[in-house]
Design a protein around this motif. Structure first.
Motif, PDB file in Angstrom:
ATOM      1  N   LEU A  31      11.782  -0.320  -4.124  1.00  0.00           N
ATOM      2  CA  LEU A  31      10.505   0.082  -3.883  1.00  0.00           C
ATOM      3  C   LEU A  31       9.167  -0.786  -3.261  1.00  0.00           C
ATOM      4  CD1 LEU A  31      10.994   0.868  -7.338  1.00  0.00           C
ATOM      5  CD2 LEU A  31      11.309   2.162  -5.541  1.00  0.00           C
ATOM      6  N   LEU A  32       9.509  -1.934  -2.367  1.00  0.00           N
ATOM      7  CA  LEU A  32       8.550  -2.693  -1.647  1.00  0.00           C
ATOM      8  C   LEU A  32       8.802  -2.496  -0.553  1.00  0.00           C
ATOM      9  CD1 LEU A  32       8.249  -5.793  -3.987  1.00  0.00           C
ATOM     10  CD2 LEU A  32       6.842  -3.801  -4.372  1.00  0.00           C
ATOM     11  N   ASP A  33       9.162  -1.386   0.393  1.00  0.00           N
ATOM     12  CA  ASP A  33       9.338  -0.897   1.719  1.00  0.00           C
ATOM     13  C   ASP A  33       8.354   0.185   1.578  1.00  0.00           C
ATOM     14  OD1 ASP A  33      10.165  -0.052   4.257  1.00  0.00           O
ATOM     15  OD2 ASP A  33      11.850  -0.458   4.107  1.00  0.00           O
ATOM     16  N   GLY A  34       7.535   0.586   2.167  1.00  0.00           N
ATOM     17  CA  GLY A  34       7.159   1.648   2.805  1.00  0.00           C
ATOM     18  C   GLY A  34       7.577   2.483   3.419  1.00  0.00           C
ATOM     19  N   TYR A  35       8.249   1.799   3.821  1.00  0.00           N
ATOM     20  CA  TYR A  35      10.207   3.505   4.560  1.00  0.00           C
ATOM     21  C   TYR A  35      10.279   4.247   3.509  1.00  0.00           C
ATOM     22  CZ  TYR A  35       7.705   1.835   9.103  1.00  0.00           C
ATOM     23  OH  TYR A  35       7.696   1.341  10.215  1.00  0.00           O
ATOM     24  N   SER A  36      11.041   3.213   2.057  1.00  0.00           N
ATOM     25  CA  SER A  36      11.303   3.909   1.464  1.00  0.00           C
ATOM     26  C   SER A  36      10.764   5.589   0.623  1.00  0.00           C
ATOM     27  CB  SER A  36      11.757   3.082  -0.254  1.00  0.00           C
ATOM     28  OG  SER A  36      12.438   2.181   0.211  1.00  0.00           O
ATOM     29  N   TRP A  37       9.319   5.492   0.539  1.00  0.00           N
ATOM     30  CA  TRP A  37       8.789   6.365   0.353  1.00  0.00           C
ATOM     31  C   TRP A  37       8.238   7.601   0.670  1.00  0.00           C
ATOM     32  CZ3 TRP A  37       7.658   5.966  -5.423  1.00  0.00           C
ATOM     33  CH2 TRP A  37       7.495   4.890  -5.945  1.00  0.00           C
ATOM     34  N   THR A  38       8.195   8.523  -0.092  1.00  0.00           N
ATOM     35  CA  THR A  38       7.936  10.176   0.799  1.00  0.00           C
ATOM     36  C   THR A  38       6.710  10.631   0.304  1.00  0.00           C
ATOM     37  OG1 THR A  38      10.190   9.894   1.859  1.00  0.00           O
ATOM     38  CG2 THR A  38       8.823  12.129   1.629  1.00  0.00           C
ATOM     39  N   LEU A  40       0.658  -1.131   0.230  1.00  0.00           N
ATOM     40  CA  LEU A  40       0.384   0.438   0.111  1.00  0.00           C
ATOM     41  C   LEU A  40       0.794   1.207  -0.083  1.00  0.00           C
ATOM     42  CD1 LEU A  40      -2.589   1.507   0.562  1.00  0.00           C
ATOM     43  CD2 LEU A  40      -2.323   1.289   2.591  1.00  0.00           C
ATOM     44  N   LEU A  41       0.958   1.918  -1.113  1.00  0.00           N
ATOM     45  CA  LEU A  41       1.779   2.982  -1.470  1.00  0.00           C
ATOM     46  C   LEU A  41       0.924   4.940  -0.502  1.00  0.00           C
ATOM     47  CD1 LEU A  41       3.049   3.191  -4.978  1.00  0.00           C
ATOM     48  CD2 LEU A  41       4.362   2.799  -2.731  1.00  0.00           C
ATOM     49  N   LEU A  90       2.229  13.525  -5.852  1.00  0.00           N
ATOM     50  CA  LEU A  90       3.469  12.995  -6.530  1.00  0.00           C
ATOM     51  C   LEU A  90       3.909  12.361  -4.752  1.00  0.00           C
ATOM     52  CD1 LEU A  90       5.885  13.253  -7.900  1.00  0.00           C
ATOM     53  CD2 LEU A  90       6.848  15.692  -6.351  1.00  0.00           C
ATOM     54  N   LEU A  91       5.060  11.157  -5.475  1.00  0.00           N
ATOM     55  CA  LEU A  91       5.421  10.384  -4.189  1.00  0.00           C
ATOM     56  C   LEU A  91       6.517  10.513  -4.936  1.00  0.00           C
ATOM     57  CD1 LEU A  91       1.745   7.589  -4.243  1.00  0.00           C
ATOM     58  CD2 LEU A  91       3.427   8.786  -2.191  1.00  0.00           C
ATOM     59  N   ASN A 126      17.956   9.991  -9.731  1.00  0.00           N
ATOM     60  CA  ASN A 126      18.495   8.567  -9.295  1.00  0.00           C
ATOM     61  C   ASN A 126      16.893   8.908  -7.535  1.00  0.00           C
ATOM     62  OD1 ASN A 126      19.833   6.827  -7.879  1.00  0.00           O
ATOM     63  ND2 ASN A 126      20.491   7.696  -6.408  1.00  0.00           N
ATOM     64  N   LYS A 127      15.925   8.913  -9.236  1.00  0.00           N
ATOM     65  CA  LYS A 127      15.047   9.216  -8.031  1.00  0.00           C
ATOM     66  C   LYS A 127      14.227   8.352  -8.774  1.00  0.00           C
ATOM     67  CE  LYS A 127      14.968  12.646  -4.101  1.00  0.00           C
ATOM     68  NZ  LYS A 127      16.700  12.639  -4.104  1.00  0.00           N
ATOM     69  N   VAL A 128      12.865   7.910  -7.856  1.00  0.00           N
ATOM     70  CA  VAL A 128      11.713   6.837  -9.012  1.00  0.00           C
ATOM     71  C   VAL A 128      11.050   7.648  -8.288  1.00  0.00           C
ATOM     72  CG1 VAL A 128      10.183   4.764  -9.266  1.00  0.00           C
ATOM     73  CG2 VAL A 128      12.705   4.478  -8.336  1.00  0.00           C
ATOM     74  N   PHE A 129       9.890   8.781  -9.209  1.00  0.00           N
ATOM     75  CA  PHE A 129       8.880   9.558  -8.943  1.00  0.00           C
ATOM     76  C   PHE A 129       7.354   8.855  -9.502  1.00  0.00           C
ATOM     77  CE2 PHE A 129      12.480  12.250  -9.194  1.00  0.00           C
ATOM     78  CZ  PHE A 129      12.395  13.480  -8.027  1.00  0.00           C
ATOM     79  N   ILE A 130       6.841   8.999  -8.667  1.00  0.00           N
ATOM     80  CA  ILE A 130       4.839   8.573  -9.283  1.00  0.00           C
ATOM     81  C   ILE A 130       3.786   9.842  -9.015  1.00  0.00           C
ATOM     82  CG2 ILE A 130       2.969   7.254  -8.547  1.00  0.00           C
ATOM     83  CD1 ILE A 130       4.917   4.919  -7.112  1.00  0.00           C
ATOM     84  N   THR A 131       3.963  10.150 -10.038  1.00  0.00           N
ATOM     85  CA  THR A 131       2.586  11.268  -9.765  1.00  0.00           C
ATOM     86  C   THR A 131       1.092   9.942  -9.427  1.00  0.00           C
ATOM     87  OG1 THR A 131       2.427  11.428 -12.799  1.00  0.00           O
ATOM     88  CG2 THR A 131       3.453  13.023 -11.235  1.00  0.00           C
TER      89      THR A 131
END
Length: 321
Positions: free
Chosen positions: A235-242, A181-182, A226-227, A207-212
């Motif tokens: 990328l499957l660790d929730g703590y990796s995402w802001t 869950l993102l 934006l994430l 050097n980042k993966v962005f998800i709009t």
């Protein structure tokens, strides 16, 4: 600095919500989007974004007469993955017409021919997730030799209409392993009219993966969030995402554009600039059912990056055609 004029004839394609553009190695831009009536998938291609409106096009798939792929064909996306073409789309069953609770599921079709407009498409079936619930707006991306799938889905235990999830894929139509869950709608701008996180799109830069993604109801309140995660993170660790606390692209009444969102990314014809593809409405007031009103048009505009390596989308520019 964001340019206030555009090299593109906006709108680039009329009456196509949920626009997806992919620039292939053959130099063509391949375009698809929701077709009014929601009973078919159309693909068109051109060597420039400005030519897409009057370009060659083909209907590559039609809704079934009945069953789970017969109603409300929404938001197709065309991708070239592992040497073949794939289109991901959402469809609802004939037993649930549009005035009922939406029951969409996600599906994939495949084409192994060079030209997807003339090639043969094969149904690969439903892309199944761990839950059987309303889901839509799937996208895929490859990163560090892995294929990922990002989509929107209703979680019965979470209030709201849809959240975003990510999973690795076994193949282009099958998920495997953990499904993360993102994001859920949590800020006020994500919960106007409906509690929605949907329409994800991925761009990897700096050097980042962005998800709009898009949030709120599909009226003038629709906007983009934006994430992001470090490119070398799990990328499957929730703590990796802001997650951004504010929208990164929203209505511009001064330019006559409302409810921008459900975007994709491409590059300019010379490959030197990043281009945001999105839909917007030219007004806020609409008659009747918004689903039956094909007033969302596909648009394109160049965007830039700030000193920290983050995208700067600016605001939707005015029509110029």
């Amino acid at each position: 600095m964001i340019e206030t004029t555009s090299k593109y004839n906006n709108p680039i394609v009329l009456q196509r919500a949920d626009p997806w553009v992919y620039k292939h190695t053959d130099g063509y831009y391949y375009f698809t989007g929701s077709v009014p009536g929601y009973q078919e998938i159309e693909v068109r291609r051109a060597k420039s974004l400005n030519d897409l409106e009057n370009s060659e096009k083909a209907t590559v798939w039609k809704a079934h007469a009945e069953g789970p792929q017969s109603q409300l064909i929404w938001a197709p996306e065309i991708h070239f993955v592992q040497g073949k073409w794939y289109i991901y789309f959402a469809a609802a069953p004939s037993s649930h017409p549009k005035n009922h609770i939406f029951q969409h599921r996600m599906f994939a079709i495949e084409c192994g021919d060079e030209n997807p407009l003339t090639g043969k498409w094969e149904e690969k079936g439903q892309v199944k997730t761990q839950q059987e619930s309303f889901c839509l707006d799937a996208t895929v991306f490859e990163h560090n030799d892995k294929l990922y799938y990002v989509w929107a889905q209703k979680e019965p235990a979470i209030p709201g209409n849809s959240n975003l999830y990510i999973s690795e894929m076994e193949n282009p139509w099958t998920l495997k392993g953990k499904q993360l869950l993102l994001t859920i709608p949590e800020y006020g701008w994500e919960k106007i009219g409906f509690l929605v996180n949907e329409g994800p799109a991925v761009i990897i830069r700096n050097n980042k993966v962005f998800i709009t993604y898009s949030a709120s109801a599909t009226d003038g309140n629709y906007c983009m969030g934006l994430l992001w995660a470090d490119a070398d993170a799990d990328l499957l660790d929730g703590y990796s995402w802001t997650k951004s606390k504010e929208p990164v692209f929203k209505s511009a009444p001064e330019n006559g554009q409302f409810g921008p969102g459900h975007n994709s990314f491409t590059v300019s014809e010379d490959g030197k600039e990043d281009v945001l593809i999105y839909h917007a409405r030219p007004y806020t007031e609409m008659d009747g059912d918004p689903l039956d009103n094909p007033d969302r048009h596909a648009r394109a505009q160049v965007f830039t990056w700030d000193e920290s390596g983050f995208p700067v989308f600016g605001k939707p520019i005015a029509n110029n055609r």
